[in-house]
Design a protein around this motif. Structure first.
Motif, PDB file in Angstrom:
ATOM      1  N   PHE A  50     -23.694 -26.608  13.348  1.00  0.00           N
ATOM      2  CA  PHE A  50     -24.390 -25.325  14.606  1.00  0.00           C
ATOM      3  C   PHE A  50     -23.521 -24.753  14.105  1.00  0.00           C
ATOM      4  N   THR A  51     -23.245 -23.500  13.583  1.00  0.00           N
ATOM      5  CA  THR A  51     -22.475 -22.366  13.280  1.00  0.00           C
ATOM      6  C   THR A  51     -22.764 -20.955  14.022  1.00  0.00           C
ATOM      7  N   VAL A  52     -22.113 -20.816  14.700  1.00  0.00           N
ATOM      8  CA  VAL A  52     -22.162 -19.404  14.863  1.00  0.00           C
ATOM      9  C   VAL A  52     -21.641 -18.530  14.184  1.00  0.00           C
ATOM     10  N   SER A  53     -21.803 -17.058  14.107  1.00  0.00           N
ATOM     11  CA  SER A  53     -20.980 -15.975  12.940  1.00  0.00           C
ATOM     12  C   SER A  53     -20.517 -15.137  14.271  1.00  0.00           C
ATOM     13  N   TYR A  59     -26.728 -16.990  15.168  1.00  0.00           N
ATOM     14  CA  TYR A  59     -26.343 -18.664  15.102  1.00  0.00           C
ATOM     15  C   TYR A  59     -27.617 -19.456  14.028  1.00  0.00           C
ATOM     16  N   HIS A  60     -26.864 -20.310  13.513  1.00  0.00           N
ATOM     17  CA  HIS A  60     -27.735 -21.190  12.788  1.00  0.00           C
ATOM     18  C   HIS A  60     -27.252 -23.249  12.700  1.00  0.00           C
ATOM     19  N   CYS A  61     -28.330 -23.398  13.033  1.00  0.00           N
ATOM     20  CA  CYS A  61     -28.904 -24.960  12.151  1.00  0.00           C
ATOM     21  C   CYS A  61     -28.617 -25.374  11.424  1.00  0.00           C
ATOM     22  N   PHE A  62     -28.001 -25.841  10.562  1.00  0.00           N
ATOM     23  CA  PHE A  62     -28.049 -26.347   9.301  1.00  0.00           C
ATOM     24  C   PHE A  62     -28.731 -27.816   9.384  1.00  0.00           C
ATOM     25  N   GLY A  63     -28.960 -28.695  10.654  1.00  0.00           N
ATOM     26  CA  GLY A  63     -29.214 -29.871  10.865  1.00  0.00           C
ATOM     27  C   GLY A  63     -31.132 -29.481  11.022  1.00  0.00           C
ATOM     28  N   CYS A  64     -31.276 -28.805  11.538  1.00  0.00           N
ATOM     29  CA  CYS A  64     -32.655 -28.472  12.473  1.00  0.00           C
ATOM     30  C   CYS A  64     -33.154 -26.877  11.844  1.00  0.00           C
ATOM     31  N   GLY A  65     -32.348 -26.412  11.730  1.00  0.00           N
ATOM     32  CA  GLY A  65     -33.056 -25.287  11.059  1.00  0.00           C
ATOM     33  C   GLY A  65     -33.211 -24.195  12.692  1.00  0.00           C
ATOM     34  N   VAL A  66     -33.173 -24.393  14.212  1.00  0.00           N
ATOM     35  CA  VAL A  66     -32.932 -23.421  14.934  1.00  0.00           C
ATOM     36  C   VAL A  66     -32.023 -22.287  14.279  1.00  0.00           C
ATOM     37  N   HIS A  67     -32.344 -20.956  14.970  1.00  0.00           N
ATOM     38  CA  HIS A  67     -31.643 -19.745  14.445  1.00  0.00           C
ATOM     39  C   HIS A  67     -31.439 -18.638  15.604  1.00  0.00           C
ATOM     40  N   LYS A 446     -36.482 -32.634  10.800  1.00  0.00           N
ATOM     41  CA  LYS A 446     -35.079 -32.240   9.628  1.00  0.00           C
ATOM     42  C   LYS A 446     -35.394 -31.002   8.973  1.00  0.00           C
ATOM     43  N   ASN A 447     -34.708 -29.856   8.475  1.00  0.00           N
ATOM     44  CA  ASN A 447     -34.956 -29.355   8.353  1.00  0.00           C
ATOM     45  C   ASN A 447     -35.186 -29.542   6.373  1.00  0.00           C
ATOM     46  N   THR A 448     -36.014 -29.572   5.643  1.00  0.00           N
ATOM     47  CA  THR A 448     -36.534 -29.321   4.506  1.00  0.00           C
ATOM     48  C   THR A 448     -36.296 -28.165   3.486  1.00  0.00           C
ATOM     49  N   GLU A 449     -35.912 -26.756   4.142  1.00  0.00           N
ATOM     50  CA  GLU A 449     -35.976 -25.397   3.427  1.00  0.00           C
ATOM     51  C   GLU A 449     -35.012 -25.075   2.851  1.00  0.00           C
TER      52      GLU A 449
END
Length: 589
Positions: A50-53, A59-67, A446-449
């Motif tokens: 979970f990354t916050v810029s 914010y964006h989570c590269f694990g589940c795709g929430v943003h 899991k985000n497949t994109e």
């Protein structure tokens, strides 16, 4: 009724607020280069993704795709509506939310003044009751008898409504309309006003934002009813609210489960023993709105009822209410207490650890459903099996297609000795596999994109989302409209927004695209630059991708003109365009 919130105000708010502060107050963040990271609050993970810029205010989570923006985070984390999230952010910055009227004028504050005044009055009345509590000997004796500490009565802001018919009229003169609106006073047939709550221990009821919206009052000594709740008012709707919900969220931000009990004192007693995740319905059966709110917050609900007949009936009604909200990643269990005990008495008797160990003995929803049906129908007879099958199918038709539904149908098939039912459940689970996946929340899959192809146009779009100032490298962007490339409409939309609001950040762009045809593409676009890259590298890649987009667009336009020339005669303008394109393509090569 208030109108829309101007987009310019939302842009200004998102530029003013610091998303790192908003999230860090709720989810502890750690610095990681130019950004901040944490384990995602919206799905279970051990390695932070979970990354916050702070630069993008995104914010964006590269694990589940929430943003999303600070607005999106508050909506998801605090279970707020869109407007509520904006209001909460605005208050944190000392701003009033303007609203556009239909004729284009603006009004503020964000809520109708009458309602805002009623909320304020309700809070003041709660404080008034709280101040009466230390002088109320009967109330103090009762609290001592129930073993409630000063700390816990303060946390739940318990109070006391003194003796008298018009105490509130004297304490809050000229507020009759607001007292009536809040359900605190009653007007009799003679037109006289009197207080609804008198000589009662008072329990303020707060909504999910912490505002006092109603009260519960327990009589001390003789009198009926033992518990009296506020009536339905413009602020208070019993079928939507849960006592203790706000306090549970405040005390434990990362809730894993919620336990649903029957009364105010159960919630408070459990909290005193460290079980800070109990809530109670307010004199009404569990409603669909309750279940939806609970599942928005936690994946597991435990209903805790007395083991008597009334408790079993309440549990079955709760089960029926839960059925339409069941998913494979949600769990519902039923804990029936020993005869003569309620949560308050039992936790005092056996302690916190032993009480929480009882959860392992709680019946899962499927186990309770099947045991209830077996108790109702005699499966030893053909008629009993037929009745059970009919009842089970009527219940399970409310359940969305899922692996859970298939498994319960399989168990029903065993009970009814009807193998066709088991085959039908297996076929249903297979045929509806895609629907099952769609029913799961985005943050549980899991985000497949992330493996999507990185095309030049996608990289240009992603570059503008990450760093809107890159628009400075786009000379004559309006010329892009002539290039027939899929996705060009999103790029042009971004360009239009950035040109209108040159200082807009990533979060502002996302909010501008909320509820538009492009909203779903934002999550994908954020993965096109995964992992994020340094600004200097991003600039080079953006410029290179932009050149490739122009070249690709010109080549496609050239193909169309050549094809047209082969099938019909070109007009003078088309011939000029063809010559210009050939020269331009030769130049960029």
């Amino acid at each position: 009724m208030a109108g829309r919130i101007p987009k310019e105000f939302i842009d200004h708010l998102l530029a003013k607020v610091d998303i790192v502060d908003v999230i860090n107050n709720r989810v502890p963040l750690k610095k990681h280069g130019r950004e901040f990271m944490a384990c995602c609050p919206f799905h279970s993970e051990k390695t932070p993704s979970f990354t916050v810029s702070p630069n993008k205010q995104f914010y964006h989570c590269f694990g589940c795709g929430v943003h999303g923006s600070a607005i999106s985070f508050l909506m998801e984390y605090e279970n707020l509506e869109y407007v509520e999230a904006i209001e909460l952010l605005a208050r944190s910055q000392g701003l009033d939310v303007p609203y556009e009227q239909s004729e284009g004028t603006k009004t503020t504050p964000s809520q109708p003044k009458a309602q805002l005044d009623t909320y304020t009055l309700m809070e003041q009345v709660a404080q008034f009751y709280q101040h009466q509590l230390p002088q109320a000997s009967k109330a103090q004796d009762y609290l001592a008898l129930r073993g409630l500490s000063t700390e816990i009565t303060t946390r739940f802001q318990l109070g006391y409504a003194p003796e008298g018919w018009d105490i509130l009229s004297k304490a809050f003169p000229n507020q009759t309309a607001r007292l009536l609106e809040g359900g605190l006073q009653i007007k009799n047939d003679k037109g006289r006003y009197y207080d609804r709550f008198r000589e009662r221990l008072m329990f303020p009821i707060r909504d999910r934002r912490g505002r006092v919206i109603g009260f519960g009052g327990r009589v001390l000594g003789e009198g009926t009813p033992k518990y009296l709740n506020s009536p339905e008012t413009p602020l208070f709707h019993k079928g939507r609210e849960l006592y203790g919900f706000f306090e549970a969220r405040q005390h434990t931000r990362q809730l894993e489960r919620l336990i649903v009990v029957e009364g105010y004192m159960d919630v408070i007693a459990l909290a005193q023993f460290g079980i800070n995740y109990a809530v109670a319905t307010l004199g009404t059966a569990t409603t669909p709105e309750h279940i939806q709110r609970l599942f928005k917050t936690v994946p597991e609900i435990i209903f805790c009822f007395d083991g008597d007949r009334a408790g079993k009936q309440a549990a079955w009604r709760a089960l029926e209410t839960c059925l339409p909200e069941l998913r494979d990643d949600r769990e519902v269990r039923f804990l029936f207490l020993p005869q003569g005990d309620d949560p308050d008495s039992l936790v005092r008797k056996i302690g916190t650890t032993a009480f929480e160990e009882l959860y392992a003995k709680a019946l899962g929803l499927s186990e309770y459903l099947l045991s209830h049906l077996k108790a109702q129908f005699n499966v030893a007879t053909m008629e009993g099996r037929a009745h059970l099958e009919h009842a089970a199918l009527n219940l399970l038709e409310k359940v969305p297609e899922s692996a859970f539904k298939g498994q319960v149908l399989a168990e029903v098939g065993k009970l009814t000795q009807k193998h066709a039912l088991l085959l039908r459940s297996n076929a249903s689970a297979t045929d509806n596999g895609k629907q099952t996946q769609a029913l799961r929340p985005a943050h549980s899959v899991k985000n497949t994109e992330q493996s999507i192809k990185r095309t030049p146009l996608r990289l240009v779009i992603a570059g503008l989302l990450y760093e809107p100032s890159l628009i400075r490298y786009m000379d004559n962007p309006e010329q892009l409209v002539r290039f027939p490339i899929p996705g060009m409409d999103l790029l042009l939309t971004l360009v239009e927004i950035i040109e209108e609001q040159p200082h807009i950040v990533t979060a502002g762009l996302a909010e501008r695209l909320r509820n538009t045809e492009h909203e779903s593409l934002i999550a994908k676009a954020l993965t096109w630059l995964n992992p994020p890259i340094e600004l200097a590298v991003l600039e080079r890649e953006f410029i290179d991708s932009l050149h490739q987009v122009r070249r690709q667009g010109m080549e496609r336009q050239l193909e169309q003109l050549v094809h047209r020339a082969q099938t019909s005669e070109l007009s003078a303008q088309e011939q000029h365009d063809l010559s210009s394109l050939l020269a331009e393509i030769h130049r960029v090569k």
